[in-house]
Design a protein around this motif. Structure first.
Motif, mmCIF file in Angstrom:
data_model
loop_
_atom_site.group_PDB
_atom_site.id
_atom_site.type_symbol
_atom_site.label_atom_id
_atom_site.label_comp_id
_atom_site.label_asym_id
_atom_site.label_seq_id
_atom_site.Cartn_x
_atom_site.Cartn_y
_atom_site.Cartn_z
ATOM 1 N N ARG A 148 -1.502 7.228 19.673
ATOM 2 C CA ARG A 148 -0.976 6.313 18.257
ATOM 3 C C ARG A 148 0.191 6.816 18.779
ATOM 4 N NH1 ARG A 148 -4.866 3.608 15.006
ATOM 5 N NH2 ARG A 148 -5.341 3.207 16.166
ATOM 6 N N ARG B 199 -13.495 3.413 9.772
ATOM 7 C CA ARG B 199 -12.855 3.349 10.332
ATOM 8 C C ARG B 199 -11.264 2.962 9.896
ATOM 9 N NH1 ARG B 199 -17.106 4.158 13.753
ATOM 10 N NH2 ARG B 199 -18.545 2.424 13.665
ATOM 11 N N ASP B 200 -10.347 2.870 10.931
ATOM 12 C CA ASP B 200 -9.311 3.008 10.790
ATOM 13 C C ASP B 200 -8.891 1.022 10.328
ATOM 14 O OD1 ASP B 200 -6.562 2.227 10.658
ATOM 15 O OD2 ASP B 200 -5.899 3.940 12.615
ATOM 16 N N ASP C 265 -6.646 -0.789 9.282
ATOM 17 C CA ASP C 265 -5.349 -1.547 9.827
ATOM 18 C C ASP C 265 -5.278 -1.744 10.973
ATOM 19 O OD1 ASP C 265 -5.039 -1.823 7.382
ATOM 20 O OD2 ASP C 265 -3.614 -0.102 6.310
ATOM 21 N N ARG C 266 -5.655 -0.308 11.702
ATOM 22 C CA ARG C 266 -5.380 -0.897 13.363
ATOM 23 C C ARG C 266 -6.964 -0.603 13.868
ATOM 24 N NH1 ARG C 266 -1.737 1.482 10.883
ATOM 25 N NH2 ARG C 266 0.694 0.580 10.764
ATOM 26 N N PRO C 267 -7.593 -1.720 14.374
ATOM 27 C CA PRO C 267 -9.258 -0.890 14.188
ATOM 28 C C PRO C 267 -8.964 -1.271 16.201
ATOM 29 C CG PRO C 267 -8.350 -3.487 13.749
ATOM 30 C CD PRO C 267 -7.141 -2.889 12.982
ATOM 31 N N ARG C 268 -9.605 -0.470 16.584
ATOM 32 C CA ARG C 268 -9.707 -0.495 18.200
ATOM 33 C C ARG C 268 -9.474 -1.738 18.789
ATOM 34 N NH1 ARG C 268 -15.779 1.908 18.646
ATOM 35 N NH2 ARG C 268 -16.843 -0.508 19.309
ATOM 36 N N HIS D 182 -4.736 1.081 1.930
ATOM 37 C CA HIS D 182 -4.456 0.921 3.435
ATOM 38 C C HIS D 182 -3.849 -0.999 3.129
ATOM 39 C CE1 HIS D 182 -7.993 2.280 4.138
ATOM 40 N NE2 HIS D 182 -7.840 2.819 5.021
ATOM 41 N N VAL E 279 -14.589 0.882 5.548
ATOM 42 C CA VAL E 279 -13.666 1.831 5.144
ATOM 43 C C VAL E 279 -14.496 3.683 4.824
ATOM 44 C CG1 VAL E 279 -12.974 3.510 2.764
ATOM 45 C CG2 VAL E 279 -12.244 1.679 4.060
#
Ligand code: M6R
Length: 608
Positions: A50, A593-594, A596-599, A250, A589
């Motif tokens: 990031r 997991r992230d 807003d910026r999923p893998r 988020h 959530v």
């Protein structure tokens, strides 16, 4: 994908590049890097992961100098790593380049350059450009970029600096967006307008095959033959998005909650006393549209799901034959386009490479293109004959939410407009539907007010490994969207199916470990849906039903029910979207997991 920022001027190069990269992070975030010319030498800092990682490196080891380039990456060729991050440099460490796009002939060029003794350090296609420019360099960066660009196939937006020419940046656009910000004693090149708005509101948008040379006090534009050209300057009146999430943890949740307001804004803009108004970029005459017999919608991802709903709308209300296609298929299948159909391109970002290519295919066949776009001034907006704006405000979360419901809303209004022109709906019917439209924001608020119920349901199912989403009729695309939303942000497998199709294969997957989200509001296919749900229940599935408020029958069929306010069937996908978005959000959530910026994803998909 990938974001480019380059700056020439007197401000601190670290802060300018980093601020630009933060604004471009939505375009890719698996690695990032910057370079500048300091005391006649190229300095490069780059790192996997990031943007925060790059910020930390720059705090320890800042760059100096007056020219710099920066990049945030979404990997295509070569895994995310320090080495594959941009900028990429040549053998002599004289030239540094950042790139957005894909070089399709990189392999041939690489072989050719290796034979000429160039040493490659990364697995990227981009490094080929750095070495090609080096090969063509004889003391004039502009000339060598021009010569090199003529050898490249694919799509590329590049920004290049050279230690031997420490006062300038050369940038070239072909197929991936690039804009120039004109400042006072400073100039900037970036992938997107918000990245320059902290410095200037005067911008120029490069077209394909155009190059720009920037110095602190001079900007020159060239065509692909190296001839000077004049470019139109625009003034941007809007402000860059606040990066503030407000009270929300988020962006995605914030954007979900903004939906009633987005619809209210569009009601105010579109629904005037005299009739519907699709805004300043809508250039079709009523006469033209009254004779329309065929619509072809092409889009990707969530926008394609909205387009699919559009098909149900246009066919059922305005009675216009409508095809819907995924852009990456549409662009290569050489579709039969007899009868001059209206082509619709739907895109939140307005930059999706496949949708843009589909649009260009249509234009090459001399067809009219109407786009539904959220980002004004984006390439799809500029290249369309007409655009209906989504007016959803900037959408930052990678998962599309408020743009999707606005897309459906615009399609619905456009359908009412066509129905009136084609006399498929009488005045009292239109009036009734307009009244229904006005009630949508309040109904959305009611759903959001009971988000806690969805969170509780999500908690029960958060550990499931496979989900099935089913719907029928206009809510079959809603099922596809529910499954996409869940898988993209939670990384849990989910499939959307038309409920009537289950017994033709997918029902074999059903057991007591398979939660099925069944979309079953009151509608013309309600009874059929209940039959399909019975079939799944008798095979042990755990059933979650989205139903109309007051429906008691669904209780005995389901393990959990989420109620939504009743609505007219063709408007129901707008309301259905909300519990589906919230369900995906809470499951993601709860799985840490992230959201807003999923893998592996990026907000703007500018490569095919
Ligand atoms: O910007 P676009 O609407 O053209 O983007 C299309 C898709 O890439 C996009 O909808 C994608 O599927 C989202 N991640 C969905 O949430």
């Amino acid at each position: 994908m990938c974001g480019i920022i380059s700056y020439v001027g007197d401000k601190d190069i670290n802060s300018v590049l980093m601020a630009g990269l933060w604004r471009l992070e939505y375009r890719g975030y698996d690695s990032s890097g910057v370079a500048s010319v300091m005391d006649g030498e190229l300095e490069v800092r780059k790192v996997e992961g990031r943007l925060m990682n790059l910020q930390e490196i720059l705090s320890d080891k800042p760059l100096g100098g007056k020219v710099g380039i920066g990049h945030t990456r979404w990997a295509t060729h070569g895994e995310p790593s320090d080495q594959n991050a941009h900028p990429q440099v040549d053998c002599n460490e004289n030239i540094a380049i950042v790139h957005n796009g894909i070089i399709e002939n990189y392999y041939t060029l690489k072989e050719e350059l290796i034979k000429k003794k160039h040493i490659f350090k990364s697995n990227t296609d981009t490094e080929v450009i750095a070495h090609l420019i080096e090969e063509n360099y004889d003391g004039d960066l502009k000339e060598s970029v021009l010569k090199s660009a003529s050898r490249l196939e694919g799509s590329f937006a590049i920004a290049v600096i050279a230690a031997s020419e420490p006062d300038e940046i050369v940038a070239y656009r072909y197929g991936s967006p690039l804009i120039v910000g004109l400042g006072k004693n400073e100039n900037i090149v970036a992938s997107d307008i918000p990245a320059v708005l902290d410095h200037t509101r005067r911008i120029v948008i490069l077209s394909d095959g155009e190059m720009v040379v920037l110095r602190k006090d001079k900007v020159e534009f060239y065509n692909n033959k190296g001839e000077r050209i004049e470019k139109e300057e625009r003034e941007i009146k809007w402000s860059p998005t606040s990066l503030d999430k407000g009270k929300y943890p988020h962006y995605m949740l914030k954007e979900i909650y903004e939906q009633p307001e987005v619809i209210e804004r569009n009601i105010a803009l579109r629904m005037e006393d005299e009739g519907l108004n699709f805004g300043e970029s809508f250039h079709f005459s009523p006469h033209e549209l009254a004779h329309l017999s065929h619509i072809v919608i092409q889009a990707c991802g969530t926008s394609w799901h909205a387009g699919y709903i559009g098909k149900y709308l246009f066919e059922s209300l305005a009675r216009i034959h409508t095809e819907v296609d995924i852009s990456s298929e549409f662009r290569y299948r050489n579709p039969v386009m007899d009868g001059e159909p209206l082509i619709m391109a739907i895109s939140q970002s307005g930059e999706t490479a496949d949708t843009l290519a589909g649009l260009r295919e249509a234009k090459a066949k001399f067809l009219n293109v109407l786009s539904l776009v959220n980002v004004r001034g984006s390439t799809i907006d500029r290249e369309s004959d007409s655009t209906i704006y989504l007016n959803a405000g900037p959408e930052i979360g990678v998962a599309s939410t408020k743009a999707y419901t606005s897309q459906i809303f615009q399609l619905y209004l456009f359908d009412l407009y066509l129905s009136k022109l084609k006399w498929t709906m009488d005045a009292p019917e239109i009036e009734k539907r307009v009244k229904e439209v006005n009630e949508i924001p309040e109904k959305m608020r009611k759903i959001l007010g009971s988000a806690d119920n969805i969170r509780k349901i999500a908690e029960k199912y958060k550990d499931s490994k496979d989900f099935m989403f089913i719907g029928r009729g206009i809510n079959y695309p809603s099922a596809l969207e529910g499954a996409l939303k869940l898988k993209e942000i939670s990384y849990i497998h989910a499939t959307g199916y038309p409920a009537g199709e289950m017994k033709h294969g997918p029902i074999a997957l059903i057991d007591e470990n398979t939660p099925v989200v069944a979309i079953a509001p009151h509608s013309s296919v309600y009874e059929k849906m209940l039959n399909n749900i019975e079939e799944l229940k008798s095979r042990g599935a755990r059933i979650i039903i989205i139903a109309s408020l007051g429906d008691k029958r669904v209780k005995e069929l389901s393990n959990d029910v989420f109620y939504i306010p009743p609505s007219e069937e063709s408007l129901s996908p707008i309301l259905i979207a909300l519990p589906l978005q919230l369900f995906a959000y809470y499951i993601a959530v709860l799985n840490g997991r992230d959201v807003d910026r999923p893998r592996n994803l990026a907000k703007s998909v500018t490569v095919e």
